[in-house]
Each structure stands twice: as C-alpha cells, then as structure tokens.
Scaffold this active site. Structure first.
Site, PDB file in Angstrom:
ATOM      1  CE  LYS A  42      35.079  42.992  35.815  1.00  0.00           C
ATOM      2  NZ  LYS A  42      34.692  43.853  36.796  1.00  0.00           N
ATOM      3  CE  LYS A  98      38.304  50.517  37.250  1.00  0.00           C
ATOM      4  NZ  LYS A  98      37.101  49.833  37.743  1.00  0.00           N
ATOM      5  CE  LYS A 101      31.836  49.808  31.670  1.00  0.00           C
ATOM      6  NZ  LYS A 101      30.930  48.848  32.347  1.00  0.00           N
TER       7      LYS A 101
END
Ligand code: TRP
Length: 330
Positions: free
Chosen positions: A197, A194, A112
C-alpha cells in the site's frame, strides 16, 4: 472455552487487493469457531509520518472495510488499538526482555529504514514488540497473517516463551496461520515484490477503492513475460503466476483449472478476465464500505463497544504481568 484468533491491519495508505486476499478475506471464516478479535492498529501506523486527518479517516475506512468484508461486530470484537491503553503499557514491559540486536535484524525494519532514512525512529524499531503485545494481551492461539509478517510472529512467540521462562507461565504462545495461496500478492509492476500500500507507483497495486476502469487499466499494463503461455511458474514467470494466483483465489478455481481455462488464449484475454473477476468481487464490498462510511455514528459506536470488550480482556493480562514483574498493585 473457544480458542482466540487475533489479527490487525494498519490504517495506512489505501488498502490493496493484497491486504484483502492475504489477510482480511480470511478472517471471517474463524468467527463461528473462535473468539475473534480484529484490531485497527493505529499505534503502529504512526511509526512513519502521518497526516493526522488522514489517519483519522483511514481508521474509519479500515474498520468499515472489516465489516464490509463480512466480519460481524456481533460475533467478533472489532476495535482500534489506541482505545486500549494496555497495548502501549505491555509494550514497555516486553521491551525490557527484547534485545536491540533482535530488532535490528528484522527484515521489515531494515526495509522501512532504507525507505524512510530521514525518520528511523524508536517506534519503527519497536514495532514488533508492540505487535507482540497486541497478540499476547488476549491469550491468542492463532494469528492469521500474510507471509511478510511471519518474522514478527516468530518474535512474538520468542518474547512469550522468554517471559514465561523468566517470570513463570503467563502468556499463551501463539501460532501463525498463513494461507498457502494468497499469502503474498505481488506488485503488478514488479512481480517479484509484494503488492504494497505504500508503493509510489499507482499502477503497481489494485486498491480496494479502485473503480472498474482503473482495475482494467492496471491489469492491462501488468508486467508479464514474452513467452505467451498462461502457465504457473513463479521463478520464470512471476507476473503471470501472480495473476493466476489472484484469479484462482477470486474464482475459487485451482491454478490447474485456471491454466486449462486460459490455455491458448493470449495474455490480453487472460488479463481482462482477471480484471473482471476482481471487479465482480470488489464491487459489493466497495458499496458496503461506502454505505458504512456514510454512517460515522454507527462506526463510532462499534469502536466504543469493541474498546470496552477489548479493554476488559487486556486489563486482566496486563495486571497479571505487572504482578509477576513485581509492581505493587493498589
Ligand atoms: N504488522 C501487521 C501488518 O503490518 C499488523 C499487525 C499489528 C498485526 N499487530 C498485529 C497483525 C497483531 C497480526 C497480529 O500487517
């Protein structure tokens, strides 16, 4: 005394098929045998920049989804993290026994940080400690999570063990529950990553609110390979293997059975069959979620009741922790 199950999902972005198959779908099965506590983790979600009105809407959407997926507010405690102040309070204490070096090494933090290089805030780094607080406040025995959260669960265990060693036995050390299949649904466009979202490529993810057309379109454009054989081989055929995994989970057939079903069939027939299985599964959930979202008062009442029950449990643990570290109780 029943054992305790705790889990949570962030109200960020649009929830994906990965969130459903890897997490929420598995939660209902514990309801009869465990004390289940399911949280919408809004405190976690502001570690990246959020539009307040969107966060508010997505908090309702996530709660509605829990219920639409079969989590029964009469059986399980459903609540929103920010409604229980003990989560933030325990985090402060646990911060003092967690090392900066440990947090720096967290894969998700590194990930992130590189995605949001302009906003590497303290909260982002502290994310796993808040997650440990979520889990430890409720004396949780079992934490159903997707494979990507394994490292965070390990840290929660380490923190519990460390606190117990330093201040005497206080926390239950939780175990993770990571389903073998479905723990990791991969991106349709980059099947070695992965399904996320926060992926910017809309075609990479199936969102739980996608309509049938979108679902068919996305599966048709899913990245596969050129050998033409529907066969499970995650290393050499990650795309097809991902689709087989999705199909197997939704149709309750094994991977082997699915391989036989689609032998000699060609990818386009196979992809349409996967899309169809997804559509059939999601349609009733979508309808129920929509129905619930039309009744905000009901959802707010569920939040209120959940917050009350969760607060009561969390307060007890927090006050024990405060006593152990030497804070004066009035
Ligand atoms: N970090 C989890 C995720 O992104 C969400 C989460 C927060 C969670 N607190 C938790 C999951 C406690 C399990 C238990 O998926």
């Amino acid at each position: 005394m029943k054992k305790v199950v705790f889990s949570g999902v962030q109200p960020t972005g649009k929830l994906t098929l990965g969130n459903y198959l890897g997490a929420i779908r598995n939660w209902g099965q514990f309801q009869d045998d465990y004390e289940c506590i399911y949280c919408v983790v809004d405190l976690h979600s502001i570690t990246v920049k959020r539009v307040p009105a969107e966060l508010r809407r997505q908090t309702y959407e996530t709660l509605a989804l829990y219920i639409a997926c079969g989590i029964d507010p009469q059986k399980s405690i459903l609540f929103v993290q920010s409604h229980v102040p003990a989560h933030a309070e325990l985090t402060w204490v646990l911060n003092t026994i967690t090392y900066v070096g440990e947090m720096n090494r967290m894969t998700q933090f590194k990930d992130k940080s590189s995605k949001h290089a302009d906003n590497i805030n303290m909260g982002l780094m502290d994310y796993p400690v808040l997650m440990a607080s979520d889990i430890l406040l409720y004396k949780t025995d079992l934490v159903p999570i997707g494979a990507d959260q394994k490292q965070h669960l390990e840290i929660a265990r380490d923190i519990a063990i460390r606190f117990n060693a330093q201040y005497s036995d206080t926390f239950t050390v939780p175990d993770g529950y990571i389903p073998k299949v479905g723990a990791k649904i991969m991106s349709l466009q980059q099947p070695t990553q992965k399904m996320s979202k926060s992926d910017e490529n809309e075609k990479a993810s199936i969102y739980l609110l996608d309509d049938a057309d979108a679902i068919v379109r996305k599966f048709r454009s899913a990245v596969t390979d050129s050998d033409g054989e529907v066969r499970f081989d995650e290393v050499n055929k990650p795309g097809i293997s991902n689709l087989l995994g999705i199909y197997s989970l939704l149709s309750d057939k094994t991977i082997d059975e699915a391989e036989i079903e689609f032998a000699n069939c060609g990818y386009s027939v196979f992809k349409d069959a996967v899309a169809d299985a997804v559509i059939q599964k999601l349609a009733p959930i979508q309808a129920e979620q929509k129905r619930l979202l039309d009744d905000k008062d009901y959802l707010t009442e569920i939040m209120r009741q959940g917050a009350e029950k969760a607060n009561c449990l969390a307060r007890k643990t927090l006050s024990k922790v405060y006593r152990k570290v030497g804070f004066i109780q009035l």
